[in-house]
Design a protein around this motif. Structure first.
Motif, PDB file in Angstrom:
ATOM      1  N   ALA A 139       0.816  -1.217   0.000  1.00 36.55           N
ATOM      2  CA  ALA A 139       0.000   0.000   0.000  1.00 36.55           C
ATOM      3  C   ALA A 139       0.846   1.261   0.000  1.00 36.55           C
ATOM      4  O   ALA A 139       0.404   2.316  -0.460  1.00 36.55           O
ATOM      5  CB  ALA A 139      -0.930  -0.013   1.223  1.00 36.55           C
ATOM      6  N   ALA A 140       2.076   1.164   0.506  1.00 36.09           N
ATOM      7  CA  ALA A 140       2.959   2.329   0.548  1.00 36.09           C
ATOM      8  C   ALA A 140       3.809   2.453  -0.703  1.00 36.09           C
ATOM      9  O   ALA A 140       4.638   3.361  -0.799  1.00 36.09           O
ATOM     10  CB  ALA A 140       3.861   2.251   1.779  1.00 36.09           C
ATOM     11  N   GLY A 141       3.619   1.544  -1.673  1.00 36.88           N
ATOM     12  CA  GLY A 141       4.387   1.602  -2.903  1.00 36.88           C
ATOM     13  C   GLY A 141       5.742   0.929  -2.835  1.00 36.88           C
ATOM     14  O   GLY A 141       6.517   0.983  -3.791  1.00 36.88           O
ATOM     15  N   ARG A 142       6.042   0.273  -1.712  1.00 33.61           N
ATOM     16  CA  ARG A 142       7.327  -0.413  -1.582  1.00 33.61           C
ATOM     17  C   ARG A 142       7.287  -1.764  -2.271  1.00 33.61           C
ATOM     18  O   ARG A 142       6.232  -2.374  -2.407  1.00 33.61           O
ATOM     19  CB  ARG A 142       7.684  -0.604  -0.100  1.00 33.61           C
ATOM     20  CG  ARG A 142       7.837   0.691   0.669  1.00 33.61           C
ATOM     21  CD  ARG A 142       8.003   0.425   2.142  1.00 33.61           C
ATOM     22  NE  ARG A 142       6.855  -0.302   2.685  1.00 33.61           N
ATOM     23  CZ  ARG A 142       6.716  -0.602   3.975  1.00 33.61           C
ATOM     24  NH1 ARG A 142       7.665  -0.267   4.817  1.00 33.61           N
ATOM     25  NH2 ARG A 142       5.646  -1.242   4.390  1.00 33.61           N
ATOM     26  N   LEU A 143       8.448  -2.221  -2.699  1.00 37.35           N
ATOM     27  CA  LEU A 143       8.586  -3.529  -3.331  1.00 37.35           C
ATOM     28  C   LEU A 143       8.818  -4.555  -2.217  1.00 37.35           C
ATOM     29  O   LEU A 143       9.870  -4.560  -1.576  1.00 37.35           O
ATOM     30  CB  LEU A 143       9.758  -3.517  -4.311  1.00 37.35           C
ATOM     31  CG  LEU A 143       9.827  -4.632  -5.355  1.00 37.35           C
ATOM     32  CD1 LEU A 143       8.638  -4.528  -6.304  1.00 37.35           C
ATOM     33  CD2 LEU A 143      11.139  -4.552  -6.114  1.00 37.35           C
ATOM     34  N   VAL A 144       7.809  -5.411  -1.965  1.00 37.58           N
ATOM     35  CA  VAL A 144       7.885  -6.366  -0.862  1.00 37.58           C
ATOM     36  C   VAL A 144       7.696  -7.785  -1.394  1.00 37.58           C
ATOM     37  O   VAL A 144       7.239  -7.993  -2.516  1.00 37.58           O
ATOM     38  CB  VAL A 144       6.816  -6.070   0.213  1.00 37.58           C
ATOM     39  CG1 VAL A 144       7.024  -4.688   0.812  1.00 37.58           C
ATOM     40  CG2 VAL A 144       5.410  -6.196  -0.364  1.00 37.58           C
TER      41      VAL A 144
END
Length: 294
Positions: free
Chosen positions: A258-263
């Motif tokens: 949701a925060a745009g991070r690549l997880v």
């Protein structure tokens, strides 16, 4: 390094701690430049939910800075007074144990005449990413289209979106705040001795040599207690249940949160120190059917 890039990376790693007060801002500030040591100084300010956790959180923040810098290619500070050869920062060995990357890959690949050659190609094309214990697997942007392979250590799935319950529930202890394996075995032997006597020491030692899981070990030695009620009391006293974990050979891909991070997809968190190999998507066929090492 651009100051904004350093600030953003360190801010993200600090907010990942459940012990940090999420309602307060995390501030990573550029404090000054030191020409004498050729370094830029930063100060991080954050609020901790429980004040008594301060020393442990401060230590873990510094520990994770090393791992974040390793994954993003930021060299750890080295004195400019060193000779050029001393200033060169070598790629860290495969953790844990420093086993060579090519050798570790070969152990995971299926047997065959091409195994060593495939391991060499994967080692040359891949990038080693290291994660600290308890750290969420957030991947560098450069590997958005690749796939990932756990080489060492174990990862566990984590629940997303705990919401308001995460704010009112006590934060989980950090790995350094939990009993290690040796201390847990000592506690297990003492508890078993209260049930069956001096033989408990030998029973725990023998079972520990056969099992790497503390939960399985606890259930195995509990069988030494003939009375079901006392056996149940022994298991309840120790309470060493472990969440299911994936070890070397586990493959996964990445997605945006949701925060745009690549997880990791699904979301994963390191159980202990973890080594992950980031591979280009074009080399997926080189992996074949892996041999799970854990």
């Amino acid at each position: 390094m651009p100051p904004q890039r350093v600030s953003e990376l360190v801010t993200a790693l600090i907010t990942d701690f459940p012990q940090i007060e999420a309602a307060r801002p995390v501030m990573v500030m550029l404090e000054g430049y030191d020409p004498g040591s050729a370094l830029a100084r930063y100060r991080a300010r954050y609020w901790i939910r429980n004040t008594w956790d301060g020393p442990e959180i401060d230590s873990e923040v510094l520990r994770r800075v090393w791992y974040v810098f390793q994954r993003h290619g930021i060299p750890w500070p080295v004195s400019r007074l060193y000779e050029p050869g001393q200033r060169r920062v070598a790629e860290p060995g495969l953790a844990p144990g420093g086993r060579p990357l090519e050798e570790t890959l070969a152990a995971l690949l299926p047997p065959g005449p091409e195994r060593e050659a495939r391991a060499r190609r994967l080692a040359e094309a891949g990038r080693l990413l290291l994660y600290a214990p308890d750290e969420r697997l957030i991947l560098p942007e450069a590997h958005a289209c690749g796939q990932f392979l756990v080489l060492a250590g174990h990862v566990r799935a984590e629940d997303e979106g705990a919401g308001m319950l995460a704010e009112v529930s006590p934060p989980p202890p950090l790995r350094l705040q939990r009993l290690g394996r040796a201390a847990t075995l000592r506690r297990m032997a003492d508890a078993l001795a209260r049930q069956i006597g001096p033989y408990a020491e030998h029973a725990v030692r023998q079972a520990a040599a056969r099992s790497s899981s503390l939960a399985d070990l606890c259930r195995e030695v509990a069988e030494e207690i003939p009375d079901p009620a006392r056996r149940a009391a022994f298991l309840a006293e120790l309470d060493v249940a472990e969440a299911p974990a994936q070890g070397p050979g586990h493959r996964f891909r990445a997605r945006r949160d949701a925060a745009g991070r690549l997880v990791a997809d699904p979301p994963l968190r390191a159980v202990e120190e973890v080594a992950v190999l980031a591979l280009p998507a074009a080399l997926e066929g080189q992996l074949g059917r892996l041999s799970r090492a854990g």
